[in-house]
Design a protein around this motif. Structure first.
Motif, PDB file in Angstrom:
ATOM      1  N   ARG A 101     -10.601   8.191 -11.322  1.00  0.00           N
ATOM      2  CA  ARG A 101     -10.094   6.947 -10.741  1.00  0.00           C
ATOM      3  C   ARG A 101      -8.710   7.120 -10.116  1.00  0.00           C
ATOM      4  NH1 ARG A 101     -14.342   4.065 -10.131  1.00  0.00           N
ATOM      5  NH2 ARG A 101     -13.038   2.242  -9.887  1.00  0.00           N
ATOM      6  N   VAL A 102      -8.128   8.298 -10.232  1.00  0.00           N
ATOM      7  CA  VAL A 102      -6.789   8.541  -9.714  1.00  0.00           C
ATOM      8  C   VAL A 102      -6.861   9.622  -8.643  1.00  0.00           C
ATOM      9  CG1 VAL A 102      -4.432   9.196 -10.279  1.00  0.00           C
ATOM     10  CG2 VAL A 102      -5.793   7.921 -11.952  1.00  0.00           C
ATOM     11  N   LEU A 103      -6.473   9.274  -7.430  1.00  0.00           N
ATOM     12  CA  LEU A 103      -6.546  10.207  -6.316  1.00  0.00           C
ATOM     13  C   LEU A 103      -5.141  10.669  -5.966  1.00  0.00           C
ATOM     14  CD1 LEU A 103      -8.851  11.333  -4.588  1.00  0.00           C
ATOM     15  CD2 LEU A 103      -8.338   9.573  -2.898  1.00  0.00           C
ATOM     16  N   LYS A 104      -4.921  11.974  -5.995  1.00  0.00           N
ATOM     17  CA  LYS A 104      -3.620  12.545  -5.709  1.00  0.00           C
ATOM     18  C   LYS A 104      -3.706  13.458  -4.488  1.00  0.00           C
ATOM     19  CE  LYS A 104      -2.254  12.479 -10.590  1.00  0.00           C
ATOM     20  NZ  LYS A 104      -1.803  13.294 -11.738  1.00  0.00           N
ATOM     21  N   ARG A 105      -2.548  13.623  -3.855  1.00  0.00           N
ATOM     22  CA  ARG A 105      -2.501  14.434  -2.634  1.00  0.00           C
ATOM     23  C   ARG A 105      -3.003  15.852  -2.884  1.00  0.00           C
ATOM     24  NH1 ARG A 105       2.965  15.550   1.007  1.00  0.00           N
ATOM     25  NH2 ARG A 105       2.138  17.319   2.198  1.00  0.00           N
ATOM     26  N   SER A 164      -3.922  12.022   5.056  1.00  0.00           N
ATOM     27  CA  SER A 164      -2.887  11.348   5.838  1.00  0.00           C
ATOM     28  C   SER A 164      -2.468  10.040   5.181  1.00  0.00           C
ATOM     29  CB  SER A 164      -3.390  11.081   7.263  1.00  0.00           C
ATOM     30  OG  SER A 164      -3.585  12.287   7.968  1.00  0.00           O
ATOM     31  N   PHE A 165      -3.440   9.304   4.652  1.00  0.00           N
ATOM     32  CA  PHE A 165      -3.138   8.047   3.959  1.00  0.00           C
ATOM     33  C   PHE A 165      -2.229   8.289   2.758  1.00  0.00           C
ATOM     34  CE2 PHE A 165      -4.510   5.594   0.189  1.00  0.00           C
ATOM     35  CZ  PHE A 165      -3.920   4.386   0.504  1.00  0.00           C
ATOM     36  N   LEU A 166      -2.554   9.283   1.942  1.00  0.00           N
ATOM     37  CA  LEU A 166      -1.738   9.566   0.761  1.00  0.00           C
ATOM     38  C   LEU A 166      -0.336  10.032   1.155  1.00  0.00           C
ATOM     39  CD1 LEU A 166      -4.404  11.341  -1.487  1.00  0.00           C
ATOM     40  CD2 LEU A 166      -3.590   8.980  -1.638  1.00  0.00           C
ATOM     41  N   MET A 167      -0.242  10.820   2.221  1.00  0.00           N
ATOM     42  CA  MET A 167       1.071  11.250   2.712  1.00  0.00           C
ATOM     43  C   MET A 167       1.863  10.059   3.239  1.00  0.00           C
ATOM     44  SD  MET A 167      -0.161  14.761   4.632  1.00  0.00           S
ATOM     45  CE  MET A 167       1.453  15.084   5.360  1.00  0.00           C
ATOM     46  N   VAL A 200       1.581   6.947   2.144  1.00  0.00           N
ATOM     47  CA  VAL A 200       2.034   6.210   0.966  1.00  0.00           C
ATOM     48  C   VAL A 200       3.261   6.877   0.364  1.00  0.00           C
ATOM     49  CG1 VAL A 200       1.430   5.548  -1.385  1.00  0.00           C
ATOM     50  CG2 VAL A 200      -0.214   5.217   0.466  1.00  0.00           C
ATOM     51  N   GLU A 201       3.236   8.206   0.277  1.00  0.00           N
ATOM     52  CA  GLU A 201       4.395   8.938  -0.252  1.00  0.00           C
ATOM     53  C   GLU A 201       5.639   8.679   0.595  1.00  0.00           C
ATOM     54  OE1 GLU A 201       3.471  13.051  -0.507  1.00  0.00           O
ATOM     55  OE2 GLU A 201       2.060  12.838  -2.161  1.00  0.00           O
ATOM     56  N   SER A 202       5.490   8.690   1.906  1.00  0.00           N
ATOM     57  CA  SER A 202       6.627   8.472   2.788  1.00  0.00           C
ATOM     58  C   SER A 202       7.191   7.070   2.630  1.00  0.00           C
ATOM     59  CB  SER A 202       6.213   8.706   4.248  1.00  0.00           C
ATOM     60  OG  SER A 202       5.822  10.045   4.453  1.00  0.00           O
ATOM     61  N   ILE A 203       6.300   6.089   2.471  1.00  0.00           N
ATOM     62  CA  ILE A 203       6.747   4.711   2.279  1.00  0.00           C
ATOM     63  C   ILE A 203       7.487   4.563   0.955  1.00  0.00           C
ATOM     64  CG2 ILE A 203       5.953   2.339   1.942  1.00  0.00           C
ATOM     65  CD1 ILE A 203       3.702   2.951   3.939  1.00  0.00           C
ATOM     66  N   LYS A 204       6.955   5.188  -0.101  1.00  0.00           N
ATOM     67  CA  LYS A 204       7.625   5.130  -1.405  1.00  0.00           C
ATOM     68  C   LYS A 204       8.998   5.793  -1.347  1.00  0.00           C
ATOM     69  CE  LYS A 204       3.577   4.885  -4.434  1.00  0.00           C
ATOM     70  NZ  LYS A 204       2.795   5.586  -5.493  1.00  0.00           N
ATOM     71  N   ASP A 205       9.098   6.869  -0.555  1.00  0.00           N
ATOM     72  CA  ASP A 205      10.370   7.585  -0.412  1.00  0.00           C
ATOM     73  C   ASP A 205      11.291   6.927   0.613  1.00  0.00           C
ATOM     74  OD1 ASP A 205       9.455   9.425  -2.231  1.00  0.00           O
ATOM     75  OD2 ASP A 205       8.792  10.873  -0.719  1.00  0.00           O
ATOM     76  N   ARG A 206      10.813   5.842   1.221  1.00  0.00           N
ATOM     77  CA  ARG A 206      11.557   5.115   2.243  1.00  0.00           C
ATOM     78  C   ARG A 206      11.930   6.026   3.411  1.00  0.00           C
ATOM     79  NH1 ARG A 206      15.502   1.000  -1.224  1.00  0.00           N
ATOM     80  NH2 ARG A 206      13.814   0.117  -2.503  1.00  0.00           N
ATOM     81  N   SER A 207      11.003   6.910   3.734  1.00  0.00           N
ATOM     82  CA  SER A 207      11.193   7.816   4.861  1.00  0.00           C
ATOM     83  C   SER A 207      10.447   7.257   6.057  1.00  0.00           C
ATOM     84  CB  SER A 207      10.686   9.222   4.511  1.00  0.00           C
ATOM     85  OG  SER A 207      10.805  10.084   5.615  1.00  0.00           O
ATOM     86  N   ILE A 211       3.316  10.098  10.708  1.00  0.00           N
ATOM     87  CA  ILE A 211       1.964  10.190  10.154  1.00  0.00           C
ATOM     88  C   ILE A 211       1.073   9.109  10.744  1.00  0.00           C
ATOM     89  CG2 ILE A 211       0.603   9.994   8.035  1.00  0.00           C
ATOM     90  CD1 ILE A 211       3.084  11.100   6.548  1.00  0.00           C
ATOM     91  N   ALA A 212       1.600   7.887  10.883  1.00  0.00           N
ATOM     92  CA  ALA A 212       0.815   6.774  11.417  1.00  0.00           C
ATOM     93  C   ALA A 212       0.403   7.030  12.857  1.00  0.00           C
ATOM     94  CB  ALA A 212       1.620   5.483  11.308  1.00  0.00           C
TER      95      ALA A 212
END
Length: 350
Positions: A225-229, A268-271, A273-280, A287-288
């Protein structure tokens, strides 16, 4: 060592499974009209898992102890190496079987002259919730044989809540040994998919039993149930290896290309999300622009979060939603028909 060859070897990879292991073992032992052995592979548990298996009163239960914690694929491979049955059935340590499952599956496989057989599953989310079939029986009845093309096409992340990758196949052991088939130990998610896909690519015929025989228990926090990069990156690598090692017909080739695009889109989606969490923001925009399809999935984790909140507050008669800025605010009851986040290819739920 006995020369007796049972009808089926059940392989249970177990890690810290003391709460559910007895249920899984007992459901295997309860199978009617077949002879069996139950192989529990303990992956260096820190609880009573090896004691439950090693001290089981039924002599048909065997414990195989892994020398080090190596993950579900390696544990299953150890079980396959130890198996003696004509058929091999993988059973997750937190799942169970209906008592007539194996007799029905073996009979269907032998009638179809198949080397693989799958069936329907009941989804069980909690003690107080009724089980529900993963697939409508009528749908599976129209698929008497699962082909490589159908299997690949079904296994797309975010496309559906469930797919054929969740099915728990039973294999003719001689077929696995002939083709040297084992689980990819580099994978933590998706090893089930590559294993069955490889068997189909090797020419295995997979019969489909529409009736439910496998009881699939869903637990929060399970691996599947947990998807990681890093998991998706490993899946892309495994798919590339799978693609290079087999010959594909035109239909299967087209399906595999769609799956490859799907996995890259997921990455790309997971990357993103990571960028958004890192406020990058610059990286997120990059990526978008490179993969616009990844952006459309951003609403899905929100929907999943809302469903979890709805479950927490269901008994209290209240519900919460995420307000502006992600704050929790009181609201009217949340609709149970929220869109679902597809879990992708199934793996061991340990």
């Amino acid at each position: 060592m006995t020369d007796f060859i049972p009808d089926v070897s059940f392989v249970i990879a177990a890690y810290n499974a003391e709460d559910t292991l007895e249920r899984a073992i007992d459901s295997a032992l309860a199978q009617g009209a077949v002879s069996m052995e139950v192989i529990v592979v303990d992956d260096c548990s820190s609880d009573n898992t090896p004691i439950i298996a090693g001290n089981h009163p039924d002599p048909r239960v065997r414990l195989v102890a892994m020398p080090r914690n190596s993950g579900p694929a390696a544990a299953r491979n150890a079980g396959l190496d130890a198996a003696r049955g004509r058929w091999v059935a993988i059973l997750d340590s937190d799942d169970a079987l209906r008592p007539d499952r194996m007799a029905r599956l073996i009979a269907r496989a032998e009638k179809a002259e198949a080397q693989i057989v799958v069936d329907n599953l009941d989804i069980i989310r909690g003690q107080d919730e009724a089980a529900s079939a993963m697939f409508p029986e009528a749908v599976l009845a129209r698929v008497p044989v699962l082909t490589l093309t159908k299997f690949i096409a079904s296994n797309m992340i975010f496309r559906a809540e469930h797919n054929f990758g969740y099915m728990k196949p039973v294999f003719e052991r001689a077929f696995l040994e002939k083709h040297h088939l084992r689980f990819d130990e580099a994978l933590r998610i998706g090893e089930d998919y590559i294993f069955l896909a490889s068997a189909l690519a090797k020419g295995g015929v997979c019969a489909v039993e529409p009736m439910v025989g496998y009881l699939y228990y869903i637990r929060e926090g399970s691996i599947s149930r947990v998807l990681k990069r890093q998991d998706v990156e490993a899946m892309i690598t495994a798919d590339r290896k799978f693609f290079a090692g087999h010959h594909f017909g035109a239909a299967a080739l087209a399906a595999q290309r769609r799956r490859t695009r799907n996995l890259k889109e997921t990455l790309s989606f997971l990357m993103l999300v990571e960028s958004i969490k890192d406020r990058s923001l610059p990286n997120a925009l990059k990526i978008a622009c490179r993969d616009p399809l990844a952006v459309r999935h951003l609403s899905m984790p929100i929907a999943a979060r809302l469903r979890r909140l709805a479950a927490v507050f269901r008994d209290s008669g209240e519900a919460t939603v995420l307000g502006d800025g992600g704050q929790v605010a009181a609201a009217s009851p949340i609709s149970p028909s929220l869109p679902s986040l597809g879990a992708g290819p199934h793996s061991n739920k340990g």
